[in-house]
Design a protein around this motif. Structure first.
Motif, PDB file in Angstrom:
ATOM      1  N   ARG A   1     -14.341  -1.806   1.880  1.00 15.97           N
ATOM      2  CA  ARG A   1     -13.181  -1.995   2.736  1.00 15.97           C
ATOM      3  C   ARG A   1     -12.178  -0.869   2.565  1.00 15.97           C
ATOM      4  O   ARG A   1     -12.118  -0.220   1.529  1.00 15.97           O
ATOM      5  N   SER A   2     -11.354  -0.680   3.586  1.00 16.82           N
ATOM      6  CA  SER A   2     -10.305   0.321   3.480  1.00 16.82           C
ATOM      7  C   SER A   2      -8.925  -0.323   3.375  1.00 16.82           C
ATOM      8  O   SER A   2      -7.982   0.311   2.928  1.00 16.82           O
ATOM      9  N   LYS A   3      -8.812  -1.568   3.787  1.00 19.37           N
ATOM     10  CA  LYS A   3      -7.543  -2.291   3.720  1.00 19.37           C
ATOM     11  C   LYS A   3      -7.740  -3.608   2.975  1.00 19.37           C
ATOM     12  O   LYS A   3      -8.824  -4.172   2.970  1.00 19.37           O
ATOM     13  N   ASP A   4      -6.654  -4.079   2.379  1.00 22.77           N
ATOM     14  CA  ASP A   4      -6.656  -5.367   1.680  1.00 22.77           C
ATOM     15  C   ASP A   4      -7.720  -5.455   0.589  1.00 22.77           C
ATOM     16  O   ASP A   4      -8.360  -6.487   0.403  1.00 22.77           O
ATOM     17  N   THR A   5      -7.889  -4.377  -0.140  1.00 17.63           N
ATOM     18  CA  THR A   5      -8.835  -4.371  -1.249  1.00 17.63           C
ATOM     19  C   THR A   5      -8.225  -5.137  -2.422  1.00 17.63           C
ATOM     20  O   THR A   5      -7.012  -5.360  -2.477  1.00 17.63           O
TER      21      THR A   5
ATOM     22  N   GLU B   1      -5.449  -3.241  -4.157  1.00 10.43           N
ATOM     23  CA  GLU B   1      -4.254  -3.196  -3.316  1.00 10.43           C
ATOM     24  C   GLU B   1      -3.513  -4.535  -3.368  1.00 10.43           C
ATOM     25  O   GLU B   1      -2.273  -4.564  -3.467  1.00 10.43           O
TER      26      GLU B   1
ATOM     27  N   ARG C   1       0.352  -5.224  -4.531  1.00 10.87           N
ATOM     28  CA  ARG C   1       1.268  -5.908  -3.625  1.00 10.87           C
ATOM     29  C   ARG C   1       1.881  -7.143  -4.282  1.00 10.87           C
ATOM     30  O   ARG C   1       3.086  -7.386  -4.172  1.00 10.87           O
TER      31      ARG C   1
ATOM     32  N   LEU D   1       3.030  -2.612   5.354  1.00  6.37           N
ATOM     33  CA  LEU D   1       1.657  -2.227   5.050  1.00  6.37           C
ATOM     34  C   LEU D   1       1.105  -1.268   6.100  1.00  6.37           C
ATOM     35  O   LEU D   1       1.346  -1.446   7.295  1.00  6.37           O
ATOM     36  N   HIS D   2       0.385  -0.273   5.644  1.00  4.47           N
ATOM     37  CA  HIS D   2      -0.429   0.603   6.491  1.00  4.47           C
ATOM     38  C   HIS D   2       0.328   1.139   7.714  1.00  4.47           C
ATOM     39  O   HIS D   2      -0.112   0.972   8.847  1.00  4.47           O
TER      40      HIS D   2
ATOM     41  N   ARG E   1       1.044   3.333  10.415  1.00  2.00           N
ATOM     42  CA  ARG E   1       0.250   4.352  11.092  1.00  2.00           C
ATOM     43  C   ARG E   1       1.096   5.531  11.563  1.00  2.00           C
ATOM     44  O   ARG E   1       0.546   6.573  11.905  1.00  2.00           O
TER      45      ARG E   1
ATOM     46  N   CYS F   1      -1.441   7.074   6.662  1.00  2.00           N
ATOM     47  CA  CYS F   1      -1.344   5.609   6.759  1.00  2.00           C
ATOM     48  C   CYS F   1      -1.299   4.984   5.359  1.00  2.00           C
ATOM     49  O   CYS F   1      -2.246   4.335   4.925  1.00  2.00           O
TER      50      CYS F   1
ATOM     51  N   ASP G   1      -0.969   2.765   2.023  1.00  4.67           N
ATOM     52  CA  ASP G   1      -1.315   1.358   1.826  1.00  4.67           C
ATOM     53  C   ASP G   1      -0.064   0.479   1.793  1.00  4.67           C
ATOM     54  O   ASP G   1      -0.044  -0.603   2.369  1.00  4.67           O
TER      55      ASP G   1
END
Length: 137
Positions: free
Chosen positions: A14-18, A21, A25, A37-38, A40, A45, A47
């Motif tokens: 995954r790239s988000k919500d690992t 991470e 958070r 978050l993230h 753009r 971008c 985390d």
């Protein structure tokens, strides 16, 4: 591994919500920080973004971003297909450097948290690192 099995395995990365991470958070939120978050609209971008402190936090995976700590076993380069992996990982590191330089040029503070810093045995030092990062603010 066969090609379809390898492809299936890599699709799970995954790239988000690992997990690392989410650990960072939770710690930040527990310390009373509110964040976005993230975003753009920022280079790379990030985390986690703390707009109030103009700080961008990247939670890097030790393997994908090649953690430079010699004690980190997660950042080892695979022994097979090194002609593929070495240039790929070097491009990731170079891109990270460019993104951080862009953010600093825009006046942002950049903080990098590493996957190995989020393990349960190192959470106290991670919390101390976060506290010290924002002690001057």
């Amino acid at each position: 591994m066969t090609d379809p099995a390898r492809s299936r395995q890599m699709s799970l990365v995954r790239s988000k919500d690992t997990k690392p991470e989410l650990v960072v958070r939770r710690l930040l939120h527990g310390l009373g920080f509110r964040f976005r978050l993230h975003r753009r609209d920022l280079p790379g971008c990030p985390d986690i973004v703390l707009p109030r402190y103009k700080t961008a936090i990247f939670v890097h995976g030790c393997f994908w971003h090649q953690h430079g700590d010699p004690t980190c076993w997660r950042s080892r380069i695979p022994k097979t297909r090194q002609d593929f992996w070495i240039p790929k990982l070097e491009r990731n590191v170079a891109r990270d450097r460019e993104v951080m330089d862009e953010l600093r040029a825009l006046g942002w503070t950049v903080v990098v948290m590493w996957e190995c810093e989020t393990t349960p045995s190192k959470r106290a030092s991670l919390e101390a690192k976060l506290r010290s990062q924002f002690a001057c603010l």
